[in-house]
Motif scaffolding. Sequence first.
Motif, mmCIF file in Angstrom:
data_model
loop_
_atom_site.group_PDB
_atom_site.id
_atom_site.type_symbol
_atom_site.label_atom_id
_atom_site.label_comp_id
_atom_site.label_asym_id
_atom_site.label_seq_id
_atom_site.Cartn_x
_atom_site.Cartn_y
_atom_site.Cartn_z
ATOM 1 N N LEU A 33 0.832 -1.205 0.000
ATOM 2 C CA LEU A 33 0.000 0.000 0.000
ATOM 3 C C LEU A 33 0.866 1.254 0.000
ATOM 4 N N ARG A 34 1.932 1.207 0.766
ATOM 5 C CA ARG A 34 2.844 2.354 0.795
ATOM 6 C C ARG A 34 3.386 2.639 -0.601
ATOM 7 N N ASP A 35 3.830 1.599 -1.310
ATOM 8 C CA ASP A 35 4.389 1.775 -2.654
ATOM 9 C C ASP A 35 3.344 2.342 -3.615
ATOM 10 N N ILE A 36 2.104 1.885 -3.490
ATOM 11 C CA ILE A 36 1.025 2.382 -4.351
ATOM 12 C C ILE A 36 0.775 3.862 -4.087
ATOM 13 N N LEU A 37 0.741 4.233 -2.815
ATOM 14 C CA LEU A 37 0.487 5.627 -2.458
ATOM 15 C C LEU A 37 1.629 6.534 -2.914
ATOM 16 N N ILE A 38 2.841 6.025 -2.834
ATOM 17 C CA ILE A 38 3.986 6.797 -3.325
ATOM 18 C C ILE A 38 3.860 7.024 -4.826
ATOM 19 N N GLU A 39 3.538 5.984 -5.558
ATOM 20 C CA GLU A 39 3.408 6.100 -7.014
ATOM 21 C C GLU A 39 2.282 7.059 -7.391
ATOM 22 N N GLU A 40 1.177 7.022 -6.646
ATOM 23 C CA GLU A 40 0.031 7.889 -6.933
ATOM 24 C C GLU A 40 0.363 9.370 -6.726
ATOM 25 N N HIS A 41 1.310 9.661 -5.845
ATOM 26 C CA HIS A 41 1.606 11.055 -5.510
ATOM 27 C C HIS A 41 2.991 11.492 -5.983
ATOM 28 N N LEU A 42 3.589 10.722 -6.862
ATOM 29 C CA LEU A 42 4.930 11.060 -7.337
ATOM 30 C C LEU A 42 4.953 12.391 -8.081
ATOM 31 N N TYR A 43 3.811 12.796 -8.617
ATOM 32 C CA TYR A 43 3.745 14.060 -9.345
ATOM 33 C C TYR A 43 4.103 15.241 -8.435
ATOM 34 N N LEU A 70 8.920 12.456 -0.310
ATOM 35 C CA LEU A 70 7.567 11.941 -0.506
ATOM 36 C C LEU A 70 7.363 10.651 0.281
ATOM 37 N N ILE A 71 8.370 9.784 0.267
ATOM 38 C CA ILE A 71 8.283 8.523 1.021
ATOM 39 C C ILE A 71 8.115 8.823 2.510
ATOM 40 N N PHE A 72 8.917 9.760 3.024
ATOM 41 C CA PHE A 72 8.792 10.140 4.442
ATOM 42 C C PHE A 72 7.386 10.651 4.725
ATOM 43 N N ALA A 73 6.851 11.463 3.796
ATOM 44 C CA ALA A 73 5.522 12.049 3.986
ATOM 45 C C ALA A 73 4.445 10.971 4.013
ATOM 46 N N VAL A 74 4.540 10.011 3.101
ATOM 47 C CA VAL A 74 3.560 8.923 3.069
ATOM 48 C C VAL A 74 3.615 8.122 4.369
ATOM 49 N N GLU A 75 4.825 7.859 4.840
ATOM 50 C CA GLU A 75 4.974 7.054 6.048
ATOM 51 C C GLU A 75 4.515 7.780 7.310
ATOM 52 N N PHE A 83 -6.097 16.596 7.428
ATOM 53 C CA PHE A 83 -5.364 17.395 6.456
ATOM 54 C C PHE A 83 -5.302 16.673 5.111
ATOM 55 N N GLU A 84 -5.329 17.467 4.028
ATOM 56 C CA GLU A 84 -5.077 16.878 2.711
ATOM 57 C C GLU A 84 -3.630 16.393 2.660
ATOM 58 N N PHE A 85 -3.389 15.280 1.975
ATOM 59 C CA PHE A 85 -2.029 14.759 1.923
ATOM 60 C C PHE A 85 -1.084 15.751 1.257
ATOM 61 N N SER A 86 -1.532 16.420 0.188
ATOM 62 C CA SER A 86 -0.662 17.367 -0.512
ATOM 63 C C SER A 86 -0.222 18.497 0.414
ATOM 64 N N SER A 87 -1.112 18.922 1.312
ATOM 65 C CA SER A 87 -0.778 19.989 2.263
ATOM 66 C C SER A 87 0.307 19.534 3.227
ATOM 67 N N PHE A 88 0.294 18.248 3.563
ATOM 68 C CA PHE A 88 1.288 17.687 4.481
ATOM 69 C C PHE A 88 2.599 17.401 3.760
ATOM 70 N N ALA A 89 2.503 16.885 2.527
ATOM 71 C CA ALA A 89 3.698 16.421 1.818
ATOM 72 C C ALA A 89 4.558 17.561 1.285
ATOM 73 N N PRO A 91 5.519 20.759 2.281
ATOM 74 C CA PRO A 91 6.622 21.288 3.106
ATOM 75 C C PRO A 91 7.638 20.216 3.491
ATOM 76 N N THR A 92 7.196 18.969 3.612
ATOM 77 C CA THR A 92 8.129 17.887 3.937
ATOM 78 C C THR A 92 9.141 17.694 2.808
ATOM 79 N N ILE A 93 8.662 17.682 1.583
ATOM 80 C CA ILE A 93 9.536 17.490 0.420
ATOM 81 C C ILE A 93 10.471 18.680 0.249
ATOM 82 N N ILE A 94 9.923 19.896 0.366
ATOM 83 C CA ILE A 94 10.750 21.096 0.227
ATOM 84 C C ILE A 94 11.851 21.109 1.289
ATOM 85 N N GLY A 95 11.515 20.681 2.498
ATOM 86 C CA GLY A 95 12.513 20.620 3.566
ATOM 87 C C GLY A 95 13.661 19.690 3.227
#
Length: 263
Positions: A33-43, A70-75, A83-89, A91-95
């Motif tokens: 499931l983690r891998d699927i969610l990562i692939e879905e949000h790779l954009y 992104l992996i850290f954010a999904v986990e 919260f929407e996932f994009s809102s959480f992910a 700042p995590t990715i930018i950091g």
Amino acid sequence: MDKEAYYNMDRPLSKAKRKELFAEYAETDDKTLRDILIEEHLYIAEILAKKYTGKGIDYDDIFQVASMGLIFAVERYDPSKGFEFSSFATPTIIGEIKKYFRDKGWTIRVPRRVQELSKKINDAKLTLAQQNQKTPTISDIAEFLDISTAEVLEVMEASKVYAPESLDMNFDSGSEDRDLSRGDKIGVEEEYFRKVEMNDFIQRAMENFNDVEKTILIDRYQYRKTQVSIAEKLGISQMTVSRIEKKLLEKMRKEMEKSGEMG
């Protein structure tokens, strides 16, 4: 859900389905499931990585770092908080990207001579400014260090691109509350967060489209195909593709106005 079932589904997954998978992952910690969610949000990682290209590090390296973010954010994402996932992910990715720039900094194709001379130039700036009570010129620095003005300019230009502080160097904001960093001045969070949110809006809107409409929208705006090639693929006329595309864009424009996402 196993990966075979996932690849047999229409993608991108609907917002409701992604929420369902996040809830299931939070309970089971299922790596599939983690891998699927990562692939879905790779954009999201792709959008944010592109903002930082041309700053001394190859896009592929930045994208890898963004993907790790992104992996850290999904986990770490907790769907129960609302919260929407994009809102959480975002700042995590930018950091993670900023941290990578700080860590890599001078290790990227910069000769040691330039690194060492950069420190001397910075020290000279401080010394001369204190001595003369004014900002030193290039000539002042060159004379102080007994080097040419061309060398000073070369090192100062290299520092702009490669110095570790390039994204976090502070500037006077004119406010007593806080200074601005270069990263703040870039404004990547606001500009690219809107693009991520827009992508989510498009995916939500597409949940109500039929297969032909989805194909036209994706092929036109994701894969940049011509109306003629899409018409051939679907076995319809180019005029029909044009008519459907205009209808979809008008429908989405009205939805955007209704939801306030255009502002």
